[in-house]
Design an enzyme around this catalytic site. Structure first.
Site, PDB file in Angstrom:
ATOM      1  N   GLU A  82       0.859  -1.179   0.000  1.00 14.92           N
ATOM      2  CA  GLU A  82       0.000   0.000   0.000  1.00 14.92           C
ATOM      3  C   GLU A  82       0.897   1.230   0.000  1.00 14.92           C
ATOM      4  O   GLU A  82       2.078   1.159   0.373  1.00 14.92           O
ATOM      5  CB  GLU A  82      -0.863   0.066   1.264  1.00 14.92           C
ATOM      6  CG  GLU A  82      -1.839  -1.054   1.473  1.00 14.92           C
ATOM      7  CD  GLU A  82      -2.542  -0.901   2.819  1.00 14.92           C
ATOM      8  OE1 GLU A  82      -3.175   0.147   3.054  1.00 14.92           O
ATOM      9  OE2 GLU A  82      -2.439  -1.823   3.642  1.00 14.92           O
ATOM     10  N   LYS A  93       2.241   4.641   1.643  1.00 16.71           N
ATOM     11  CA  LYS A  93       2.346   5.183   3.003  1.00 16.71           C
ATOM     12  C   LYS A  93       1.981   6.663   2.914  1.00 16.71           C
ATOM     13  O   LYS A  93       2.758   7.478   2.433  1.00 16.71           O
ATOM     14  CB  LYS A  93       3.762   5.008   3.562  1.00 16.71           C
ATOM     15  CG  LYS A  93       3.849   5.365   5.034  1.00 16.71           C
ATOM     16  CD  LYS A  93       5.226   5.130   5.593  1.00 16.71           C
ATOM     17  CE  LYS A  93       5.218   5.266   7.110  1.00 16.71           C
ATOM     18  NZ  LYS A  93       4.619   6.520   7.593  1.00 16.71           N
ATOM     19  N   ARG A 106      -1.448   8.329  11.798  1.00 11.22           N
ATOM     20  CA  ARG A 106      -2.184   7.092  12.032  1.00 11.22           C
ATOM     21  C   ARG A 106      -3.331   7.372  13.000  1.00 11.22           C
ATOM     22  O   ARG A 106      -3.155   8.093  13.996  1.00 11.22           O
ATOM     23  CB  ARG A 106      -1.220   6.058  12.619  1.00 11.22           C
ATOM     24  CG  ARG A 106      -1.788   4.664  12.785  1.00 11.22           C
ATOM     25  CD  ARG A 106      -1.700   3.868  11.511  1.00 11.22           C
ATOM     26  NE  ARG A 106      -2.103   2.481  11.743  1.00 11.22           N
ATOM     27  CZ  ARG A 106      -1.276   1.524  12.165  1.00 11.22           C
ATOM     28  NH1 ARG A 106       0.007   1.803  12.392  1.00 11.22           N
ATOM     29  NH2 ARG A 106      -1.710   0.296  12.324  1.00 11.22           N
ATOM     30  N   ARG A 147      -2.244   7.339  17.358  1.00  6.21           N
ATOM     31  CA  ARG A 147      -1.543   6.060  17.482  1.00  6.21           C
ATOM     32  C   ARG A 147      -1.155   5.746  18.922  1.00  6.21           C
ATOM     33  O   ARG A 147      -0.926   4.598  19.270  1.00  6.21           O
ATOM     34  CB  ARG A 147      -0.308   6.034  16.583  1.00  6.21           C
ATOM     35  CG  ARG A 147       0.749   7.059  16.946  1.00  6.21           C
ATOM     36  CD  ARG A 147       1.918   6.988  15.984  1.00  6.21           C
ATOM     37  NE  ARG A 147       2.679   5.755  16.171  1.00  6.21           N
ATOM     38  CZ  ARG A 147       3.450   5.223  15.239  1.00  6.21           C
ATOM     39  NH1 ARG A 147       3.527   5.779  14.048  1.00  6.21           N
ATOM     40  NH2 ARG A 147       4.139   4.130  15.481  1.00  6.21           N
ATOM     41  N   GLU A 177      -5.420   6.247   8.076  1.00  6.76           N
ATOM     42  CA  GLU A 177      -4.563   7.433   8.066  1.00  6.76           C
ATOM     43  C   GLU A 177      -5.449   8.665   8.046  1.00  6.76           C
ATOM     44  O   GLU A 177      -6.309   8.823   7.164  1.00  6.76           O
ATOM     45  CB  GLU A 177      -3.664   7.427   6.834  1.00  6.76           C
ATOM     46  CG  GLU A 177      -2.566   8.465   6.871  1.00  6.76           C
ATOM     47  CD  GLU A 177      -1.345   8.028   7.667  1.00  6.76           C
ATOM     48  OE1 GLU A 177      -0.377   8.807   7.744  1.00  6.76           O
ATOM     49  OE2 GLU A 177      -1.359   6.901   8.203  1.00  6.76           O
ATOM     50  N   LYS A 221       7.753  -0.658   6.654  1.00  4.58           N
ATOM     51  CA  LYS A 221       7.571   0.645   6.011  1.00  4.58           C
ATOM     52  C   LYS A 221       8.826   0.950   5.205  1.00  4.58           C
ATOM     53  O   LYS A 221       9.934   0.949   5.740  1.00  4.58           O
ATOM     54  CB  LYS A 221       7.274   1.740   7.037  1.00  4.58           C
ATOM     55  CG  LYS A 221       8.229   1.816   8.223  1.00  4.58           C
ATOM     56  CD  LYS A 221       7.745   2.845   9.233  1.00  4.58           C
ATOM     57  CE  LYS A 221       8.641   2.869  10.474  1.00  4.58           C
ATOM     58  NZ  LYS A 221       8.154   3.816  11.497  1.00  4.58           N
TER      59      LYS A 221
END
Length: 522
Positions: free
Chosen positions: A224, A226, A231, A246, A271, A393
């Protein structure tokens, strides 16, 4: 209070994580309720005392000692609690030494005008270490090298429980956590918090370097983008809807537009962005809404909130976290097709055929307005924390600029006697320096000592705890993005600046001009 002061004093001088865990666990084992619960709340940032402000502490100490001596001492030490604790005149025996619970519970009930008298009496009764701990407690800045995660890990170890179980309960409990300690000691059943709209601990990713990519079994992962937001977790349960960061902070009041007209029961991971017609805006536009307790209707229209969905954790009471990521993704897509919630959409999956294409997409991420890519193992359940081998990531390379050190300020905790916070600037076309950012990380302890000496040797002016220095030292600063900003004199703002290298060899006149940073905005 004495046990708590001893704990803080030992923690601040203990660098090793394993010893910090043992110190906290030993404290929980020997200190009774509710003191240990209030200590846990302090270590995890769960205590605030609006009536106790730094200005009030400064006024108190200046009543008890020479104000000039205090200001000079504070300027040298750089830490308010430490300075006041050492300068406070001894009056041992004047009062009974307070307990931690007594301090916390009294301050929570006290009015603003009562706090100075209460605080002065407690300071009279304590020794210097106790005074320091008391002042750290009420100002909320412990800075003893203990994160919220570390404190919870120590708590789990103390009770023989998994840290994930503590995280699952955490946001449904309140200090001083008597029911939590009773469960951990086997005196009561696990606290029941299942019926509340609570934060669930997030699954996090490990950073992936380009050199590690070729060893990754790419066929086992889904990719996906970023996205460049923050978050967030949206929890809707029985008509109650909340939005968490987060770390579990409730940020819903800043985004009422996102939480209105929710007609489902679910826990969604995604997000948080500002987006217009589905297109994400730069991160600095999201920053204008973060922290606003009551955003105006005009701000909500000009900076509309948007949640780009990654994952579905709970659907109508059914916990999906044991399913694989592929299965949860299919459930998320079906859920979204049914509900089509306003101001939300799905984060698209990115088709990646091979390692070379993955590297190319990462290199092109900046021009696409994303931070890089996320790689999630298709077979992964949703696991709290940062489990190895599941999510990665793959972020774009940082940008760098050579900037000139302009100001330095003392740090906190074990850095309180060192100039460790640095403001740096870039040259304008007229040949003057304007500040472009501030950083306090990216250097070793030995480099910090050398930087501190350089600041002291090249100070040209003082502004309280801040020193202005000669424009003679160049810092190579790494950052994630540069954005226009009307709040800064330079007209720009750097995202996540950190010091990548100290350019002892480079003349300040050869540092980068402001125009180079402005060009990076595009």
């Amino acid at each position: 209070m004495r046990d708590f002061a001893e704990l803080l004093d030992r923690l601040v001088f203990t660098p090793r994580r394993s010893i910090k865990l043992r110190l906290i666990g030993d404290y929980f084992a020997r200190v009774p309720d509710p003191d240990r619960g209030w200590a846990l709340a302090a270590l995890t940032g769960g205590l605030t005392f609006p009536g106790a402000k730094p200005a009030m502490i400064r006024a108190l100490i200046e009543e008890r000692c020479d104000p000039v001596l205090f200001r000079w001492s504070y300027d040298y030490v750089g830490d308010l609690a430490e300075t006041a604790a050492l300068l406070w005149p001894e009056r041992r025996g004047a009062n009974r030494e307070p307990g931690l619970a007594e301090v916390v519970e009294t301050l929570q009930e006290a009015g603003r005008t009562e706090v100075p008298t209460l605080l002065a009496g407690w300071l009279d009764a304590l020794d210097p270490t106790g005074r320091w701990a008391l002042l750290k407690l009420i100002t909320g800045g412990l800075r003893v090298g203990v994160s919220e995660r570390l404190a919870k890990t120590a708590l789990a170890s103390f009770g023989g429980q998994d840290a994930g179980a503590i995280e699952e309960l955490w946001h449904g409990l309140r200090p001083p956590y008597d029911d939590l300690f009773a469960w951990l000691e086997g005196r009561a059943p696990q606290p029941e918090v299942a019926e509340a709209a609570l934060f669930r601990p997030l699954m996090l990713a490990h950073p992936l370097e380009e050199a590690e990519v070729d060893a990754l079994p790419l066929g086992e992962f889904l990719a996906e983008w970023k996205w460049d937001g923050i978050r967030a977790q949206l929890v809707a349960h029985k008509g109650e809807c909340r939005l968490f960061s987060r770390t579990g902070e409730d940020i819903g009041p800043a985004f009422p537009d996102l939480l209105q007209n929710i007609g489902f029961d679910a826990v969604l991971d995604g997000e948080l962005l500002v987006a217009r017609e589905g297109a994400p805006a730069p991160f600095n536009e999201l920053q204008t809404r973060l922290g606003r307790k009551a955003p105006t209707a005009k701000l909500q229209r000009s900076h509309p909130a948007h949640l780009r969905l990654y994952d579905l954790l709970i659907d109508a009471g059914e916990d999906l976290r044991h399913l694989t990521f592929s299965e949860r993704r299919a459930r998320l897509e079906a859920w979204y097709a049914r509900h089509r919630p306003a101001l939300m959409d799905l984060s698209e999956l990115v088709v990646v055929e091979n390692h070379a294409e993955l590297k190319r997409l990462r290199r092109e991420a900046r021009t696409s307005g994303v931070e890089g890519l996320m790689l999630k193992r298709a077979a992964s359940p949703y696991l709290a924390g940062r489990p190895k081998g599941h999510w990665y990531k793959f972020k774009r390379d940082a940008l760098t600029v050579d900037a000139v050190l302009m100001y330095a300020q003392r740090g906190h905790g074990r850095r309180s006697s060192l100039f460790s916070d640095y403001t740096f600037g870039a040259w304008t076309e007229e040949g003057t320096l304007v500040p472009i950012g501030k950083a306090y990380s990216g250097f070793t302890d030995s480099e910090l000592k050398r930087l501190d000496k350089w600041v002291r040797d090249h100070t040209v002016d003082r502004f309280g705890p801040v020193r202005a220095v000669e424009p003679g030292l160049v810092l190579e600063v790494a950052f994630d993005a540069v954005q226009p900003s009307s709040r800064h004199k330079s007209g720009i703002a750097l995202r996540f600046p950190r010091i990548a290298r100290i350019r002892w060899d480079k003349p300040a006149g050869e540092a980068d001009p402001l125009e180079r940073l402005r060009a990076m905005i595009a």
